[in-house]
Motif scaffolding. Structure first.
Motif, PDB file in Angstrom:
ATOM      1  N   LYS A  68       0.660  -1.191   0.097  1.00 50.74           N
ATOM      2  CA  LYS A  68       0.160   0.021  -0.150  1.00 50.74           C
ATOM      3  C   LYS A  68       0.869   1.283   0.099  1.00 50.74           C
ATOM      4  O   LYS A  68       0.364   2.243  -0.318  1.00 50.74           O
ATOM      5  CB  LYS A  68      -0.905  -0.020   1.064  1.00 50.74           C
ATOM      6  CG  LYS A  68      -1.984  -1.212   1.189  1.00 50.74           C
ATOM      7  CD  LYS A  68      -2.874  -0.983   2.349  1.00 50.74           C
ATOM      8  CE  LYS A  68      -3.763  -2.174   2.461  1.00 50.74           C
ATOM      9  NZ  LYS A  68      -4.549  -2.389   1.439  1.00 50.74           N
ATOM     10  N   VAL A  69       1.931   1.076   0.392  1.00 52.53           N
ATOM     11  CA  VAL A  69       2.849   2.253   0.352  1.00 52.53           C
ATOM     12  C   VAL A  69       4.159   2.123  -0.239  1.00 52.53           C
ATOM     13  O   VAL A  69       5.002   3.289  -0.628  1.00 52.53           O
ATOM     14  CB  VAL A  69       3.458   2.582   1.884  1.00 52.53           C
ATOM     15  CG1 VAL A  69       2.064   3.088   2.701  1.00 52.53           C
ATOM     16  CG2 VAL A  69       4.049   1.541   2.486  1.00 52.53           C
ATOM     17  N   HIS A  70       4.515   1.036  -0.772  1.00 52.57           N
ATOM     18  CA  HIS A  70       5.783   0.741  -1.585  1.00 52.57           C
ATOM     19  C   HIS A  70       5.180   0.467  -3.084  1.00 52.57           C
ATOM     20  O   HIS A  70       4.195  -0.441  -3.143  1.00 52.57           O
ATOM     21  CB  HIS A  70       6.696  -0.290  -1.027  1.00 52.57           C
ATOM     22  CG  HIS A  70       8.044  -0.384  -1.701  1.00 52.57           C
ATOM     23  ND1 HIS A  70       8.239  -0.940  -2.821  1.00 52.57           N
ATOM     24  CD2 HIS A  70       9.195  -0.286  -1.228  1.00 52.57           C
ATOM     25  CE1 HIS A  70       9.579  -1.463  -3.324  1.00 52.57           C
ATOM     26  NE2 HIS A  70      10.265  -0.680  -2.144  1.00 52.57           N
ATOM     27  N   PRO A  71       6.082   0.690  -3.979  1.00 55.30           N
ATOM     28  CA  PRO A  71       5.617   0.483  -5.479  1.00 55.30           C
ATOM     29  C   PRO A  71       5.828  -0.968  -5.882  1.00 55.30           C
ATOM     30  O   PRO A  71       4.932  -1.296  -7.128  1.00 55.30           O
ATOM     31  CB  PRO A  71       6.470   1.564  -6.297  1.00 55.30           C
ATOM     32  CG  PRO A  71       7.572   1.831  -5.378  1.00 55.30           C
ATOM     33  CD  PRO A  71       7.101   1.712  -4.142  1.00 55.30           C
ATOM     34  N   ASP A  72       6.715  -1.509  -5.341  1.00 54.96           N
ATOM     35  CA  ASP A  72       6.809  -2.965  -6.049  1.00 54.96           C
ATOM     36  C   ASP A  72       7.389  -3.799  -4.725  1.00 54.96           C
ATOM     37  O   ASP A  72       8.442  -3.759  -4.748  1.00 54.96           O
ATOM     38  CB  ASP A  72       7.853  -2.790  -7.176  1.00 54.96           C
ATOM     39  CG  ASP A  72       7.932  -3.927  -7.985  1.00 54.96           C
ATOM     40  OD1 ASP A  72       7.518  -4.868  -7.537  1.00 54.96           O
ATOM     41  OD2 ASP A  72       8.879  -3.931  -9.027  1.00 54.96           O
TER      42      ASP A  72
END
Length: 290
Positions: free
Chosen positions: A162-166
Motif C-alpha cells: 500500500k506504500v511501496h511501489p513494487d
C-alpha cells in the motif's frame, strides 16, 4: 484423545505443580511431539510421577521412544531420572504470580513477556530505522518467508504494497526460488527482507546466501540473535516466539514487522500520498463495509 488427556488442572495444588513443570520446559526448543508430552505432564501433574514411560506414552498419544527422547531433551539421563525429578516438583504450590494459572493463561503471559522484551530492545530504534531505510530504498522489494514464516511474510507484503511501489512476495520454496531472487535483483532490488521463525528450513539459509551473493542486503526478522539465519543476514532484528503451546506463538515477530513497516513509511516520502490514493479507490469501489 482420551477423557484423561482432556482433563485440566483444577485445584490450587495441581496448578502449583503445573507451574513448576512449566519452568522445566522454559527456554527449551521442543518438537511438536515433545510439546505434546509436556502438555500431558502438566495436565496430569499429580499422576505422571508414578507412571511408566509406556503409560505416559499412551496418555500423550505418542510412542514410548518419544518419551525417552523427551527426557534426554530436558537434560536427564533417561525417563527414570525425569520421573524422580517430577516426584520432587509435583507436590503443592501456586501458579504464576501466586495465582493458580492454567496452561492457556501461562502461554498468554509468556507472549506478554516476549512483547515486553521487544519493547526493551526497541529502546534503541537505530537498527529498525536503518532497516526501514534499506528496505524502503529497494525497488523492487522481495519479502521472503517459507513454511511457518510464510504467514508473516504474506501479511507484511500485503500492507507494504500500500506504500511501496513494487513488493515481491517469496513464500514458496523449490528450484525457482533462486530464479525469483535473481529476477528481483536484475529489476533493481538492493535489499531483501526475510522472516525466519522456527523451525528453520535449510532452504532459507541457501536462499539468503544466494541473495547476498547477488549483491542484495539481507534484513531478517528472526526468533533470536543466535538463530541459524544470523550468520546469513546483514542486519538481524530479533523477536522471541512463545513455546508454551504445541506450536509456536509469534506475537512479538508480528509486532516487530509492523514496527519495521512504520520505519519504512518514515523513509518513503510518497507513503502518505499512496495511502490516501488507496483509500479514495476503496471508497469508490465500496471495498469495505466500514
Amino acid at each position: 484423545m482420551s477423557d484423561t488427556q482432556r482433563a485440566t488442572v483444577g485445584t490450587p495444588r495441581e496448578a502449583g505443580a503445573s507451574a513448576r513443570l512449566h519452568r522445566l520446559f522454559e527456554g527449551r526448543r521442543l518438537t511438536p511431539t515433545q510439546r505434546r508430552i509436556a502438555h500431558c505432564l502438566v495436565r496430569q501433574a499429580a499422576a505422571v510421577p508414578f507412571l511408566s514411560s509406556v503409560e505416559l506414552a499412551r496418555l500423550a498419544g505418542v510412542s514410548q521412544p518419544s518419551v525417552t527422547r523427551f527426557a534426554f531433551a530436558l537434560g536427564f539421563d533417561g525417563y527414570p531420572a525425569l520421573r524422580r525429578h517430577l516426584r520432587d516438583v509435583a507436590p503443592d504450590g501456586t501458579g504464576v504470580d501466586g495465582r493458580s494459572n492454567n496452561r492457556y493463561q501461562q502461554a498468554v503471559q509468556a507472549e506478554i513477556d516476549n512483547l515486553r522484551q521487544l519493547a526493551s530492545l526497541l529502546a534503541d530504534p537505530g537498527p529498525v530505522e536503518r532497516a526501514g531505510r534499506l528496505l524502503a530504498a529497494s525497488r523492487p522489494l522481495p519479502v521472503l518467508g517459507l513454511r511457518a514464516s510464510a504467514a508473516q511474510a504474506r501479511g507484511f507484503a500485503y500492507f507494504t504494497a500500500k506504500v511501496h511501489p513494487d513488493v515481491r512476495l517469496l513464500d514458496e520454496g523449490g528450484s525457482m526460488l533462486a530464479d525469483r531472487i535473481d529476477a528481483a535483483r536484475h529489476a533493481g532490488a538492493s535489499a531483501l527482507l526475510c522472516f525466519a521463525l522456527p523451525r528453520h528450513p535449510r532452504e532459507v539459509l541457501d536462499a539468503l546466501d544466494h541473495a547476498r551473493d547477488t549483491g542484495l542486503t539481507v534484513v531478517t526478522i528472526a526468533d533470536g540473535a543466535f538463530a541459524p539465519v544470523a550468520a546469513h543476514s546483514d542486519l538481524l532484528l530479533p523477536a522471541a516466539v512463545g513455546t508454551g503451546l504445541v506450536f509456536d506463538t509469534v506475537s512479538a515477530p508480528m509486532v516487530l514487522g509492523q514496527v519495521l513497516l512504520e520505519a519504512m513509511c518514515d523513509a518513503l516520502p510518497e507513503a502518505q500520498a499512496r495511502l490516501e490514493e488507496f483509500d479514495a479507490r476503496a471508497v469508490a469501489r465500496g471495498l469495505f463495509v466500514n
